[in-house]
Design a protein around this motif. Structure first.
Motif, PDB file in Angstrom:
ATOM      1  N   GLU A 125       0.817  -1.211   0.000  1.00  0.00           N
ATOM      2  CA  GLU A 125       0.000   0.000   0.000  1.00  0.00           C
ATOM      3  C   GLU A 125       0.856   1.268   0.000  1.00  0.00           C
ATOM      4  N   GLU A 126       2.003   1.220   0.688  1.00  0.00           N
ATOM      5  CA  GLU A 126       2.873   2.388   0.780  1.00  0.00           C
ATOM      6  C   GLU A 126       3.638   2.660  -0.514  1.00  0.00           C
ATOM      7  N   ARG A 127       3.604   1.704  -1.437  1.00  0.00           N
ATOM      8  CA  ARG A 127       4.411   1.841  -2.654  1.00  0.00           C
ATOM      9  C   ARG A 127       3.571   2.003  -3.916  1.00  0.00           C
ATOM     10  N   VAL A 128       2.272   2.139  -3.789  1.00  0.00           N
ATOM     11  CA  VAL A 128       1.413   2.247  -4.972  1.00  0.00           C
ATOM     12  C   VAL A 128       0.640   3.561  -4.930  1.00  0.00           C
ATOM     13  N   GLY A 129       0.021   3.902  -6.058  1.00  0.00           N
ATOM     14  CA  GLY A 129      -0.759   5.121  -6.156  1.00  0.00           C
ATOM     15  C   GLY A 129      -2.144   4.951  -5.577  1.00  0.00           C
ATOM     16  N   ILE A 130      -3.004   5.927  -5.853  1.00  0.00           N
ATOM     17  CA  ILE A 130      -4.342   5.932  -5.266  1.00  0.00           C
ATOM     18  C   ILE A 130      -5.160   4.737  -5.738  1.00  0.00           C
ATOM     19  N   VAL A 131      -5.042   4.379  -7.011  1.00  0.00           N
ATOM     20  CA  VAL A 131      -5.791   3.221  -7.524  1.00  0.00           C
ATOM     21  C   VAL A 131      -5.299   1.947  -6.846  1.00  0.00           C
ATOM     22  N   GLY A 132      -3.978   1.847  -6.716  1.00  0.00           N
ATOM     23  CA  GLY A 132      -3.416   0.686  -6.040  1.00  0.00           C
ATOM     24  C   GLY A 132      -3.849   0.590  -4.591  1.00  0.00           C
ATOM     25  N   LYS A 133      -3.939   1.737  -3.920  1.00  0.00           N
ATOM     26  CA  LYS A 133      -4.390   1.749  -2.524  1.00  0.00           C
ATOM     27  C   LYS A 133      -5.819   1.245  -2.417  1.00  0.00           C
ATOM     28  N   ILE A 134      -6.662   1.627  -3.380  1.00  0.00           N
ATOM     29  CA  ILE A 134      -8.050   1.150  -3.378  1.00  0.00           C
ATOM     30  C   ILE A 134      -8.092  -0.365  -3.576  1.00  0.00           C
ATOM     31  N   VAL A 135      -7.269  -0.846  -4.515  1.00  0.00           N
ATOM     32  CA  VAL A 135      -7.224  -2.293  -4.778  1.00  0.00           C
ATOM     33  C   VAL A 135      -6.750  -3.050  -3.534  1.00  0.00           C
ATOM     34  N   ILE A 136      -5.711  -2.547  -2.893  1.00  0.00           N
ATOM     35  CA  ILE A 136      -5.178  -3.203  -1.695  1.00  0.00           C
ATOM     36  C   ILE A 136      -6.213  -3.168  -0.570  1.00  0.00           C
ATOM     37  N   ALA A 137      -6.946  -2.057  -0.468  1.00  0.00           N
ATOM     38  CA  ALA A 137      -7.995  -1.969   0.549  1.00  0.00           C
ATOM     39  C   ALA A 137      -9.069  -3.028   0.309  1.00  0.00           C
ATOM     40  N   LEU A 138      -9.418  -3.241  -0.967  1.00  0.00           N
ATOM     41  CA  LEU A 138     -10.424  -4.260  -1.301  1.00  0.00           C
ATOM     42  C   LEU A 138      -9.882  -5.662  -1.014  1.00  0.00           C
ATOM     43  N   VAL A 139      -8.598  -5.862  -1.308  1.00  0.00           N
ATOM     44  CA  VAL A 139      -7.972  -7.160  -1.010  1.00  0.00           C
ATOM     45  C   VAL A 139      -7.978  -7.398   0.499  1.00  0.00           C
ATOM     46  N   GLY A 140      -7.654  -6.358   1.263  1.00  0.00           N
ATOM     47  CA  GLY A 140      -7.673  -6.473   2.720  1.00  0.00           C
ATOM     48  C   GLY A 140      -9.058  -6.780   3.250  1.00  0.00           C
ATOM     49  N   MET A 141     -10.070  -6.145   2.675  1.00  0.00           N
ATOM     50  CA  MET A 141     -11.438  -6.406   3.093  1.00  0.00           C
ATOM     51  C   MET A 141     -11.839  -7.842   2.765  1.00  0.00           C
TER      52      MET A 141
END
Length: 274
Positions: A125-141
């Motif tokens: 999450e710390e190494r990606v952009g806003i779209v990546g952060k959203i994707v990682i958040a969905l993966v975490g959920m």
């Protein structure tokens, strides 16, 4: 609509358990105190040395794992107590801790896996952009939903982390609606209850330098702690209720009124029958 009704029934049953066993809220408190002590034990020597070395990184990794285990252990104690109440028993703090202690060894691999997944997701999450952060958040959920029943399975059935994870994933197929609705519903309730805490702290900061400001900040922080404790306890109880619902456990009798869970268990059994 059926899944929403089930979620409400399970949430009501969780609240009934918490009302019947208010002392269960001590478990998150004990967990928080233990976590603070452990964190201080590891962090103070690192800051005193003032050098981040390889040994310091190892200490931080060990600290992260120990903190994860403490959280999982006391959540397991809460689940053990909730399951005892939902079976018609009368749990105590002692019986809750003994219930978790019986599975202490089986929780070690799960604590390790949880810590590793958390670190990996945060690092990405710390190494990606806003779209990546959203994707990682969905993966975490998704990970949270899939693994939501792992701890109840370990506590109640005594399975190892691997088998518990596999069973939790399989149970998600039949309870994804109740699982997701529970997460969203409890999250919204927690957020709404936390608003007064934020408002009081902000009002206190705005009135900094006055006695009223200090009192407002103190009350706001205290309210936030109370809300955190209550929601943590409620989430653990909901986990247990959802697990019993997922495996079609008998509706409890005795000291706990089963009417709040009857509709959810009834519709679950109808679906399994079909």
């Amino acid at each position: 609509m059926t899944r929403i009704r089930n979620s409400f029934a399970l949430a009501r049953s969780s609240w009934e358990v918490l009302k019947a066993d208010k002392e269960l809220m001590l478990l998150p408190v004990i967990s928080g105190i233990a976590s603070l002590i452990v964190a201080a034990t590891f962090i103070i020597p690192i800051f005193v040395s003032s050098n981040i070395t390889g040994a310091s990184i190892v200490l931080l990794a060990v600290m992260y794992f120990v903190l994860a285990y403490i959280t999982i252990f006391f959540n397991a104690a809460l689940i053990s107590a909730a399951n005892e109440r939902l079976e018609g028993g009368d749990p105590t703090i002692g019986s809750a801790i003994r219930g978790a202690a019986r599975r202490a060894g089986k929780m070690v691999p799960w604590a390790l896996l949880s810590a590793i997944v958390s670190v990996i997701l945060r690092a990405i999450e710390e190494r990606v952009g806003i779209v990546g952060k959203i994707v990682i958040a969905l993966v975490g959920m998704a990970w949270t939903v899939i693994t939501f029943l792992v701890l109840p399975i370990i506590v109640v059935e005594g399975l190892g982390a691997g088998k518990a994870l596999k069973k939790s994933a399989s149970l998600v197929r039949g309870t994804w609606g109740e699982n997701l609705a529970g997460h969203i519903g409890l999250g919204i309730v927690g957020f709404l209850l936390f608003i007064p805490s934020i408002a009081l702290v902000l009002a206190g900061v705005a009135s900094a330098g006055t006695g009223v400001g200090g009192v407002a900040i103190g009350v706001g922080i205290l309210w936030g702690i109370v809300v955190t404790v209550v929601m943590t306890a409620l989430t653990g109880i909901y986990q247990t209720a959802l697990y019993r619902f997922a495996v079609s456990a008998p509706v409890p009798t005795g000291s706990f009124d089963p009417s709040t869970m009857q509709s959810a268990f009834y519709t679950r059994r109808l679906r399994r029958g079909r």
